[in-house]
Design a protein around this motif. Structure first.
Motif, PDB file in Angstrom:
ATOM      1  N   LEU A 223      76.636  66.873  38.682  1.00 59.96           N
ATOM      2  CA  LEU A 223      75.471  65.975  38.137  1.00 59.96           C
ATOM      3  C   LEU A 223      75.837  65.078  37.057  1.00 59.96           C
ATOM      4  O   LEU A 223      76.882  65.333  36.528  1.00 59.96           O
ATOM      5  CB  LEU A 223      74.584  67.061  37.514  1.00 59.96           C
ATOM      6  N   GLU A 224      75.320  63.840  37.075  1.00 63.74           N
ATOM      7  CA  GLU A 224      75.706  62.796  36.059  1.00 63.74           C
ATOM      8  C   GLU A 224      74.964  63.404  34.776  1.00 63.74           C
ATOM      9  O   GLU A 224      73.456  63.532  34.675  1.00 63.74           O
ATOM     10  CB  GLU A 224      75.350  61.489  36.733  1.00 63.74           C
ATOM     11  N   PRO A 225      75.664  63.487  33.829  1.00 63.11           N
ATOM     12  CA  PRO A 225      75.235  64.026  32.513  1.00 63.11           C
ATOM     13  C   PRO A 225      73.993  63.348  31.720  1.00 63.11           C
ATOM     14  O   PRO A 225      73.065  63.708  31.770  1.00 63.11           O
ATOM     15  CB  PRO A 225      76.438  64.256  31.475  1.00 63.11           C
ATOM     16  N   GLU A 226      74.295  61.800  31.601  1.00 64.76           N
ATOM     17  CA  GLU A 226      73.293  61.069  30.919  1.00 64.76           C
ATOM     18  C   GLU A 226      71.967  61.302  31.337  1.00 64.76           C
ATOM     19  O   GLU A 226      70.902  61.470  30.837  1.00 64.76           O
ATOM     20  CB  GLU A 226      73.729  59.768  30.916  1.00 64.76           C
ATOM     21  N   PHE A 257      77.469  62.355  21.658  1.00 66.40           N
ATOM     22  CA  PHE A 257      76.542  61.351  22.376  1.00 66.40           C
ATOM     23  C   PHE A 257      77.358  60.149  22.595  1.00 66.40           C
ATOM     24  O   PHE A 257      78.151  59.591  21.899  1.00 66.40           O
ATOM     25  CB  PHE A 257      75.443  61.317  21.614  1.00 66.40           C
ATOM     26  N   SER A 258      76.850  59.499  23.941  1.00 64.22           N
ATOM     27  CA  SER A 258      77.655  58.263  24.140  1.00 64.22           C
ATOM     28  C   SER A 258      76.833  57.226  23.649  1.00 64.22           C
ATOM     29  O   SER A 258      75.467  57.091  23.216  1.00 64.22           O
ATOM     30  CB  SER A 258      77.485  58.188  25.725  1.00 64.22           C
ATOM     31  N   CYS A 259      77.331  55.935  23.489  1.00 67.25           N
ATOM     32  CA  CYS A 259      76.586  54.567  23.082  1.00 67.25           C
ATOM     33  C   CYS A 259      75.499  54.260  24.003  1.00 67.25           C
ATOM     34  O   CYS A 259      74.488  54.036  23.214  1.00 67.25           O
ATOM     35  CB  CYS A 259      77.621  53.565  22.844  1.00 67.25           C
ATOM     36  N   LYS A 264      69.514  54.349  24.424  1.00 71.78           N
ATOM     37  CA  LYS A 264      68.281  54.277  25.011  1.00 71.78           C
ATOM     38  C   LYS A 264      67.207  55.313  24.239  1.00 71.78           C
ATOM     39  O   LYS A 264      66.059  55.283  24.347  1.00 71.78           O
ATOM     40  CB  LYS A 264      68.596  55.304  26.431  1.00 71.78           C
ATOM     41  N   LEU A 265      67.919  56.151  23.549  1.00 70.55           N
ATOM     42  CA  LEU A 265      66.808  57.113  22.756  1.00 70.55           C
ATOM     43  C   LEU A 265      66.289  56.383  21.444  1.00 70.55           C
ATOM     44  O   LEU A 265      65.021  56.499  21.018  1.00 70.55           O
ATOM     45  CB  LEU A 265      67.623  58.412  22.212  1.00 70.55           C
TER      46      LEU A 265
END
Length: 272
Positions: A223-226, A257-259, A264-265
């Motif tokens: 699965l793609e995590p983000e 956490f990615s940039c 997005k958050l």
């Protein structure tokens, strides 16, 4: 020592003192490799919080806001609120270490380590509450963290919703509380700030552990995590992905956490 049945007994123990004493014996046995894992164990069914026997549980909307950092009663309520979060976090960590079988041993080490940290946080805060002549149970509490545990029995959703969402939110809120306490500095608030600094530093590691195991499971399931993270937290906490979140970018980056996720958050165009 049977790992699963002993840990279940600890988790279901309500009184903090008893739970902590039992955990210390269990954890010592675990660290000394004095345990067996019975694969036939079936996780218990969540019915009510372990603390329901001694705390008054109300809806979150029935609780007053935390805003008075000067009066003794205001300080008591603030410390009690954080104390309850830490006690709930003990149960969340224990449940993670109990519910998921056939995981790498590193997984169990990680979440028992988290439980040990949360116990230490609880005891530091309880000591401060006692200084104010307060006790755990003086104020009503909500069961939001227990409900999140109820809603996420499956591994992927648990790792996304608890460490990577709820605990990550704590990384955002902790500095704000410290800032308010700093604006009303007295000897007690200074001591509370020092405790909150310890909690913030160690909670980064807890979120990082959740990040590691969430991505582990995404990789296992291809699965793609983000995108799956955003999907899960919106399902468990409706509206969480549409509102603008005021994030502790530095702590969240350190926790994995990615940039792209942070933008997005937070609904921002940068992640500095």
């Amino acid at each position: 020592m049977d790992y699963f049945t002993t840990l279940e007994e600890i988790l279901l123990t309500s009184e903090p003192k008893d739970k902590i004493e039992k955990f210390r014996i269990f954890y010592n046995n675990f660290l000394n490799n004095n345990f067996v894992m019975n694969d036939s164990y079936e996780p218990y069914t969540l019915e009510k919080p372990s603390y329901s026997s001694f705390l008054q549980i109300v809806k979150p909307t029935d609780l007053p806001p935390i805003k008075n950092f000067k009066s003794i009663e205001g300080k008591k309520y603030l410390v009690h609120t954080i104390l309850h979060i830490e006690y709930s976090a003990i149960d969340l960590a224990l449940d993670a270490a109990l519910r998921y079988k056939n995981m790498p041993i590193r997984f169990y080490k990680d979440w028992l380590e988290v439980a040990d940290d949360e116990i230490r946080h609880f005891l530091m805060l309880e000591k401060l509450l006692h200084e104010l002549e307060g006790t755990y149970g003086d104020f009503p509490v909500h069961k939001n963290l227990f409900e999140a545990m109820e809603q996420t029995p499956d591994f992927l959703r648990r790792m996304a919703a608890v460490p990577r969402f709820l605990e990550a939110n704590g990384l955002d809120q902790n500095p704000k509380i410290m800032e308010k306490l700093n604006s009303n500095r007295d000897s007690f608030n200074i001591k509370l700030i020092e405790v909150l600094k310890v909690i913030l530093e160690e909670e980064v590691d807890h979120v990082k552990k959740g990040d590691t195991w969430f991505k582990y499971e995404c990789d296992r399931l291809n699965l793609e995590p983000e995108s799956n993270y955003l999907k899960i937290i919106e399902e468990v906490f409706p509206g969480s992905t549409s509102r603008k979140m005021d994030l502790n970018f530095a702590a969240r980056k350190e926790a994995g956490f990615s940039c792209s996720e942070l933008k997005k958050l937070s609904k921002r165009e940068d992640c500095n």
